[in-house]
Scaffold this active site. Structure first.
Site, PDB file in Angstrom:
ATOM      1  N   GLY A 198       0.788  -1.230   0.000  1.00  0.00           N
ATOM      2  CA  GLY A 198       0.000   0.000   0.000  1.00  0.00           C
ATOM      3  C   GLY A 198       0.822   1.283   0.000  1.00  0.00           C
ATOM      4  O   GLY A 198       0.545   2.224  -0.749  1.00  0.00           O
ATOM      5  N   CYS A 220      16.309  -1.055   4.562  1.00  0.00           N
ATOM      6  CA  CYS A 220      16.812  -1.907   5.636  1.00  0.00           C
ATOM      7  C   CYS A 220      18.284  -1.643   5.927  1.00  0.00           C
ATOM      8  O   CYS A 220      18.748  -1.860   7.029  1.00  0.00           O
ATOM      9  CB  CYS A 220      16.637  -3.376   5.277  1.00  0.00           C
ATOM     10  SG  CYS A 220      15.199  -3.692   4.251  1.00  0.00           S
TER      11      CYS A 220
END
Ligand SMILES: *Cc1c(COP(=O)(O)O)cnc(C)c1O
Length: 391
Positions: A202, A327
């Site tokens: 999303g 990350c």
């Protein structure tokens, strides 16, 4: 306060006002549990059903029930890799993926390897394209899943998904693709592209964070992810996050509805950015494929510049960019994607990803280019001292 410009849309996007409007009533007016059998539940279920329909329609899925909501792209990738591998282990325990996948796919594969599965990581060429001959070479009798991302998140290279999917099917192998960066950037048609399973998220398409889905074609076997609830046809139990799902559904609808106009604009701004940058900053290299790439990502190396220092100086100017995968952005680490593309070390340590959102303006670009000129000149004047003779 100074000016701020966001050029990190591949990391996340803002929630668009249309999406927000879709979500807001779901927090209080329509607060039922979509699993409940009374009118409150039915109202919530209607919202969820509409979102599911919108997503199915956006990717041309045959049936809305092929969409399974998850907490995002990472969860959907994990589930796809492990769930497909587990459910089809009778046939074999070999999986094929690429070296440039998102960590959500790579780390799921690593876990499978610890459990006795075998994984082949196919290489890419210097443009970031997966070598299809290598995939053919890697296919075995016991190969059950091939997972190749549609668009890479660091360099934006678009893979030949349809060709790879067809190839997989020639050998009776299931094909999954991580299409998180592809949604809204290129046309995604799961029927035409013969995709068996596909991940979307999303918050990369102007929807909320913490929601995504895995498309799983009916008939494809996948192990249940979360037990203890009948939601998502028993495969991913738990009370649904109705506001997030409503927003995600709307975001997917808009991503397809506005794709061509958004892409036209983003492409024009990116070209304007690159043209200005090339004029004003010498010794740069653009990484990735020269044309088979999405418009919104420009990965650029600045020779004789340390990427972490450049990120910091740009941040001080209010310009938000990153080195690629979220990350690793807190750690000084080499990009495994650029490394796999054989980018030389000088360019490897100086690569920055600029990713453009649909609200970007020319004056934003002008501001960013000036900030880059200033920062790069400053850093190079330092590095010239240590690398005397290079310039
Ligand atoms: C962002 C991203 C993901 C992870 O999605 P989340 O919804 O943030 O968990 C996976 N794959 C790619 C290519 C991405 O860019």
């Amino acid at each position: 306060m100074g000016r701020k410009v966001y050029l990190d849309s591949a990391a996340t996007t803002y929630v668009s006002s249309e999406v927000m409007a879709e979500m807001l009533p779901c927090f209080n007016a329509i607060y039922g549990n979509s699993n409940s059998v009374h009118s409150y539940g039915r109202d919530a279920l209607a919202i969820v059903d509409r979102a599911r329909d919108r997503i199915a329609h956006a990717i041309n899925a045959e049936k809305a029930n092929e969409i399974y909501f998850t907490s995002g792209g990472t969860e959907a990738d994990n589930w796809a890799i492990k769930g497909l591998a587990y459910a089809n282990k009778d046939k074999g325990k070999h999986i094929i993926t690429s070296v440039i996948e998102h960590h959500a796919v790579l780390d799921a594969c690593k876990e499978l390897e610890n459990e006795g599965y075998e994984v082949t990581y196919v290489p890419v060429d210097k443009t970031g394209l997966v070598n299809i001959a290598e995939i053919i070479h890697a296919i075995r009798k016991d190969t059950t899943v091939i997972s190749i991302m549609a668009v890479n998140n660091e360099v934006g290279t678009i893979q030949n998904i349809k060709t790879i999917a067809k190839l997989a099917h020639d050998y009776g192998i299931i094909f999954h693709t991580d299409a998180v960066q592809a949604m809204g950037a290129i046309k995604l048609d799961v029927k035409d592209m013969e995709i068996d399973a596909m991940t979307i998220s999303g918050h990369k398409i102007y929807g909320p964070k913490g929601v995504g889905c895995l498309y799983v074609k009916n008939g494809i076997k996948i192990q249940n992810l979360v037990v203890g609830g009948s939601q998502e046809r028993g495969k991913r139990g738990g009370t649904l996050n109705v506001p997030a799902i409503a927003g995600f559904g709307k975001a997917a609808e808009i991503a397809v509805r506005d794709m061509s106009i958004n892409q036209q604009k983003i492409r024009a701004e990116r070209e304007y950015f690159l043209k200005n940058l090339k004029e004003k900053v010498p010794y740069i290299q653009i990484n990735g494929h020269p044309f088979q790439k999405i418009n919104g990502i420009a990965n650029i190396s600045f020779e004789m510049v340390d990427k972490e220092s450049l990120l910091m100086l740009l941040d001080m100017e209010g310009v938000a960019v990153s080195t690629g995968s979220a990350c690793t952005s807190n750690v000084v680490e080499e990009s495994y994607v650029l490394k796999a593309m054989n980018v030389e070390s000088e360019f490897l340590n100086s690569a920055i990803r600029f990713s453009f959102g649909k609200n970007i303006s020319k004056s934003d670009i002008d501001y960013v280019v000036e900030a880059i000129v200033k920062s790069v000149e400053k850093l190079r004047s330092f590095s010239a001292l240590t690398k005397a003779g290079r310039r």
